[in-house]
Structures are given as C-alpha cells and as structure tokens.
Write an enzyme that holds these catalytic residues in place. Structure first.
Site, PDB file in Angstrom:
ATOM      1  N   GLU A 156       7.309   2.521  -6.474  1.00 54.74           N
ATOM      2  CA  GLU A 156       7.508   2.074  -5.098  1.00 54.74           C
ATOM      3  C   GLU A 156       7.717   3.282  -4.186  1.00 54.74           C
ATOM      4  O   GLU A 156       8.268   4.303  -4.610  1.00 54.74           O
ATOM      5  CB  GLU A 156       8.734   1.135  -5.087  1.00 54.74           C
ATOM      6  CG  GLU A 156       9.206   0.641  -3.757  1.00 54.74           C
ATOM      7  CD  GLU A 156       8.204  -0.230  -3.018  1.00 54.74           C
ATOM      8  OE1 GLU A 156       7.086   0.240  -2.777  1.00 54.74           O
ATOM      9  OE2 GLU A 156       8.567  -1.364  -2.648  1.00 54.74           O
ATOM     10  N   ASP A 157       7.278   3.163  -2.943  1.00 55.72           N
ATOM     11  CA  ASP A 157       7.467   4.274  -2.005  1.00 55.72           C
ATOM     12  C   ASP A 157       8.919   4.375  -1.557  1.00 55.72           C
ATOM     13  O   ASP A 157       9.503   5.451  -1.531  1.00 55.72           O
ATOM     14  CB  ASP A 157       6.534   4.143  -0.789  1.00 55.72           C
ATOM     15  CG  ASP A 157       6.646   2.794  -0.089  1.00 55.72           C
ATOM     16  OD1 ASP A 157       7.334   1.873  -0.598  1.00 55.72           O
ATOM     17  OD2 ASP A 157       6.026   2.632   0.981  1.00 55.72           O
TER      18      ASP A 157
ATOM     19  N   ASP B 122       3.702   4.016   6.235  1.00 64.92           N
ATOM     20  CA  ASP B 122       2.932   3.852   7.475  1.00 64.92           C
ATOM     21  C   ASP B 122       3.781   3.617   8.705  1.00 64.92           C
ATOM     22  O   ASP B 122       4.930   3.175   8.635  1.00 64.92           O
ATOM     23  CB  ASP B 122       1.958   2.683   7.338  1.00 64.92           C
ATOM     24  CG  ASP B 122       2.661   1.331   7.424  1.00 64.92           C
ATOM     25  OD1 ASP B 122       3.554   1.084   6.592  1.00 64.92           O
ATOM     26  OD2 ASP B 122       2.344   0.543   8.329  1.00 64.92           O
TER      27      ASP B 122
ATOM     28  N   ARG C  72      -0.190   7.245   7.076  1.00 61.22           N
ATOM     29  CA  ARG C  72       0.010   7.327   5.623  1.00 61.22           C
ATOM     30  C   ARG C  72      -0.514   8.658   5.088  1.00 61.22           C
ATOM     31  O   ARG C  72      -0.118   9.115   4.025  1.00 61.22           O
ATOM     32  CB  ARG C  72      -0.746   6.192   4.914  1.00 61.22           C
ATOM     33  CG  ARG C  72      -0.250   4.788   5.242  1.00 61.22           C
ATOM     34  CD  ARG C  72      -0.888   3.787   4.291  1.00 61.22           C
ATOM     35  NE  ARG C  72      -0.831   2.425   4.787  1.00 61.22           N
ATOM     36  CZ  ARG C  72       0.188   1.595   4.565  1.00 61.22           C
ATOM     37  NH1 ARG C  72       1.226   1.995   3.873  1.00 61.22           N
ATOM     38  NH2 ARG C  72       0.153   0.370   5.045  1.00 61.22           N
TER      39      ARG C  72
ATOM     40  N   ASP D  47      14.466  -0.039   0.807  1.00 63.75           N
ATOM     41  CA  ASP D  47      15.205  -0.117   2.071  1.00 63.75           C
ATOM     42  C   ASP D  47      16.321  -1.149   1.884  1.00 63.75           C
ATOM     43  O   ASP D  47      17.379  -0.831   1.343  1.00 63.75           O
ATOM     44  CB  ASP D  47      14.203  -0.498   3.169  1.00 63.75           C
ATOM     45  CG  ASP D  47      14.798  -0.494   4.566  1.00 63.75           C
ATOM     46  OD1 ASP D  47      16.031  -0.639   4.689  1.00 63.75           O
ATOM     47  OD2 ASP D  47      14.046  -0.363   5.544  1.00 63.75           O
TER      48      ASP D  47
ATOM     49  N   LYS E  35       0.808  -1.199   0.000  1.00 64.19           N
ATOM     50  CA  LYS E  35       0.000   0.000   0.000  1.00 64.19           C
ATOM     51  C   LYS E  35       0.849   1.260   0.000  1.00 64.19           C
ATOM     52  O   LYS E  35       0.366   2.353  -0.295  1.00 64.19           O
ATOM     53  CB  LYS E  35      -0.876   0.027   1.263  1.00 64.19           C
ATOM     54  CG  LYS E  35      -1.763  -1.159   1.476  1.00 64.19           C
ATOM     55  CD  LYS E  35      -2.489  -1.016   2.853  1.00 64.19           C
ATOM     56  CE  LYS E  35      -2.826  -2.331   3.434  1.00 64.19           C
ATOM     57  NZ  LYS E  35      -3.315  -2.226   4.843  1.00 64.19           N
TER      58      LYS E  35
ATOM     59  N   LYS F 264      17.126   4.217   0.493  1.00 64.37           N
ATOM     60  CA  LYS F 264      18.053   4.199   1.632  1.00 64.37           C
ATOM     61  C   LYS F 264      19.412   3.709   1.141  1.00 64.37           C
ATOM     62  O   LYS F 264      19.727   2.518   1.185  1.00 64.37           O
ATOM     63  CB  LYS F 264      17.507   3.301   2.749  1.00 64.37           C
ATOM     64  CG  LYS F 264      16.312   3.927   3.490  1.00 64.37           C
ATOM     65  CD  LYS F 264      15.893   3.117   4.699  1.00 64.37           C
ATOM     66  CE  LYS F 264      14.716   3.766   5.426  1.00 64.37           C
ATOM     67  NZ  LYS F 264      14.136   2.898   6.473  1.00 64.37           N
TER      68      LYS F 264
ATOM     69  N   PHE G  59      13.887   5.247   9.993  1.00 65.18           N
ATOM     70  CA  PHE G  59      12.508   4.872   9.694  1.00 65.18           C
ATOM     71  C   PHE G  59      11.738   6.131   9.302  1.00 65.18           C
ATOM     72  O   PHE G  59      11.845   7.160   9.965  1.00 65.18           O
ATOM     73  CB  PHE G  59      11.873   4.213  10.913  1.00 65.18           C
ATOM     74  CG  PHE G  59      10.491   3.692  10.649  1.00 65.18           C
ATOM     75  CD1 PHE G  59      10.287   2.611   9.813  1.00 65.18           C
ATOM     76  CD2 PHE G  59       9.381   4.290  11.254  1.00 65.18           C
ATOM     77  CE1 PHE G  59       9.011   2.132   9.563  1.00 65.18           C
ATOM     78  CE2 PHE G  59       8.100   3.808  11.015  1.00 65.18           C
ATOM     79  CZ  PHE G  59       7.914   2.727  10.168  1.00 65.18           C
TER      80      PHE G  59
HETATM   81  P1  IMP Z   1      12.856  -3.543   1.356  1.00 66.49           P
HETATM   82  O1  IMP Z   1      12.345  -4.820   0.814  1.00 66.49           O
HETATM   83  O2  IMP Z   1      13.698  -3.744   2.593  1.00 66.49           O
HETATM   84  O3  IMP Z   1      13.566  -2.688   0.332  1.00 66.49           O
HETATM   85  O4  IMP Z   1      11.625  -2.750   1.907  1.00 66.49           O
HETATM   86  C1  IMP Z   1      10.720  -2.230   1.092  1.00 66.49           C
HETATM   87  C2  IMP Z   1       9.346  -2.071   1.725  1.00 66.49           C
HETATM   88  O5  IMP Z   1       9.368  -1.974   3.157  1.00 66.49           O
HETATM   89  C3  IMP Z   1       8.810  -0.777   1.234  1.00 66.49           C
HETATM   90  O6  IMP Z   1       8.001  -1.041   0.124  1.00 66.49           O
HETATM   91  C4  IMP Z   1       8.024  -0.226   2.387  1.00 66.49           C
HETATM   92  O7  IMP Z   1       6.681  -0.597   2.246  1.00 66.49           O
HETATM   93  C5  IMP Z   1       8.623  -0.856   3.615  1.00 66.49           C
HETATM   94  N1  IMP Z   1       9.534   0.088   4.297  1.00 66.49           N
HETATM   95  C6  IMP Z   1      10.877   0.089   4.229  1.00 66.49           C
HETATM   96  N2  IMP Z   1      11.409   1.084   4.949  1.00 66.49           N
HETATM   97  C7  IMP Z   1      10.363   1.754   5.492  1.00 66.49           C
HETATM   98  C8  IMP Z   1      10.262   2.922   6.341  1.00 66.49           C
HETATM   99  O8  IMP Z   1      11.250   3.554   6.749  1.00 66.49           O
HETATM  100  N3  IMP Z   1       8.994   3.306   6.656  1.00 66.49           N
HETATM  101  C9  IMP Z   1       7.888   2.657   6.239  1.00 66.49           C
HETATM  102  N4  IMP Z   1       7.933   1.577   5.441  1.00 66.49           N
HETATM  103  C10 IMP Z   1       9.157   1.126   5.073  1.00 66.49           C
HETATM  104 MG    MG Z   2       6.365  -0.288  -0.362  1.00 65.78          MG
END
Ligand code: IMP
Ligand code: MG
Length: 192
Positions: free
Chosen positions: A117-118, A177, A183, A121, A60, A149, A170
């Site tokens: 994508e938002d 969220d 959000r 990370d 979301k 990040k 974070f």
């Molecule tokens: P990744 O797979 O570790 O790159 O994480 C990606 C997903 O984790 C993103 O699509 C976000 O939905 C969630 N996410 C990662 N970091 C944060 C954060 O700092 N705040 C909120 N959601 C996050």
């Molecule tokens: Mg996401």
C-alpha cells in the site's frame, strides 16, 4: 541551490512545488525512498524465506512502490497481483466508504499475501482489505505500507512493514495523486 520566484513575490527553494494556490514541499527524496524500499524488501525476504508470497498491490496509489519493492526482492520467488480500492474520490479527506473496484485474480487459498500500500491514513482501507484476504483463504496476510500517518491511523491490526511515519498532511508523488495527477513525481511532497 537555485531559487524560483512566485508571482506573489515570495521566494521558494527549488524543492517547493506550487499547484494552483497550494504549496507543497519535498518530504522524502528519491534516495530516501529507495533506502526504505530496500530495507522493506530485505525484511520481506527474511520473513518469507522458503515461501512464495503474492505481493498484492493496492491500485492505483501503490503502483510505483509495488514495482520498486518487487524488483528489490531477489532472495525469494514472488508473484504479483493487485486490487483496486477506492475510498477517496477526488477529495483530500476520506469519503468514509471503501469499495473494491477490482478483486484479486489469483487463488489466495493457502497463500502468503503481502499487501503493498502507498499510505495508511485513517486505516479504513486496510481494516477493510486485510480481513477480505483472510476470508479468501490466505494462509497469512502482511501489510507493507510506504507511508503511515501515525497521528490519525486507527488500524485493527498493526502494519508489519512501514516505510515512514508521517504527520497528518496531504502528500503527493511517487504514486500518490493530487486529483489523479502528480503520481509521476519522483519525490514525495507534503501540502504545507
Ligand atoms: P485510509 O483508508 O484513510 O487509510 O486511506 C488510504 C487510501 O487513501 C490510500 O490508499 C491512498 O490511496 C489515499 N490517501 C490517503 N492519504 C493520502 C494522501 O495524503 N495523499 C494521497 N492519497 C492519500
Ligand atoms: Mg492507496
């Protein structure tokens, strides 16, 4: 600028947010976000000239970024679809697994897909999703992420469009969220 006062007696500027015992500070204003949204939309328009890409939102978290980028793209025709992926649960650290909770509804064979994508990370979500879209027969796959990040992201393929590189804090707001809440914040805030 107005000041708000916490029970503890500390003063905070108005762009500080307290949730329980956690303190969040504004990282990007709505204006700063919109200027990056516009720039990314222009790049997508250039790269997709003459094509009809599918914007593939990752729900979301990307829902607001998706609709803002969508409305900003005017020079090319564009379709919209979405996937729902989960990698986080209610934790602030990655759970280590990615799950596809909702698959794309469009036929991706021969299509140009721009994943929206938002935040990237650890990168595991994108490392999971990009090959999945290619396996579905997409002609091309690009990734547009609002936040990146850079210190911790380990991507097998670099993201084509990045709004902001941010430190490993974070963040919440603008779709991102905090335990499913916040959000709706217009700015993006980072946990101090
Ligand atoms: P990744 O797979 O570790 O790159 O994480 C990606 C997903 O984790 C993103 O699509 C976000 O939905 C969630 N996410 C990662 N970091 C944060 C954060 O700092 N705040 C909120 N959601 C996050
Ligand atoms: Mg996401």
């Amino acid at each position: 600028m107005s000041l708000s006062r916490e029970a503890s007696g500390y003063f905070f500027l108005m762009n500080t947010l307290t949730i329980g015992t956690d303190i969040f500070k504004e990282l990007f204003t709505p204006e700063e976000i919109q200027s990056r949204v516009k720039a990314i939309a222009r790049e997508i328009e250039q790269d997709m000239a003459g094509e009809t890409p599918i914007l593939m939102g990752v729900m979301k978290g990307a829902l607001i970024f998706l609709t803002d980028v969508l409305r900003e793209i005017q020079a090319v025709d564009v379709e919209v679809d979405y996937v729902r992926l989960k990698s986080y649960g209610n934790n602030e650290v990655s759970s280590g697994t990615v799950e596809m909770v909702h698959a794309p509804s469009s036929v991706l064979a021969g299509r140009d897909v721009v994943i929206v994508e938002d935040i990237i990370d650890s990168g595991q979500t994108m490392n999971f999703l990009r090959p999945k879209i290619l396996e579905a027969g997409a002609k091309s796959v690009r990734v547009a992420t609002l936040l990146y990040k850079s210190e911790v992201a380990r991507l097998n393929t670099p993201a084509e469009y990045i709004g902001f590189s941010i430190p490993n804090n974070f963040v919440i707001g603008y779709g991102l969220d905090y335990r499913q809440l916040k959000r709706n914040l217009r700015s993006i805030y980072y946990k101090v």
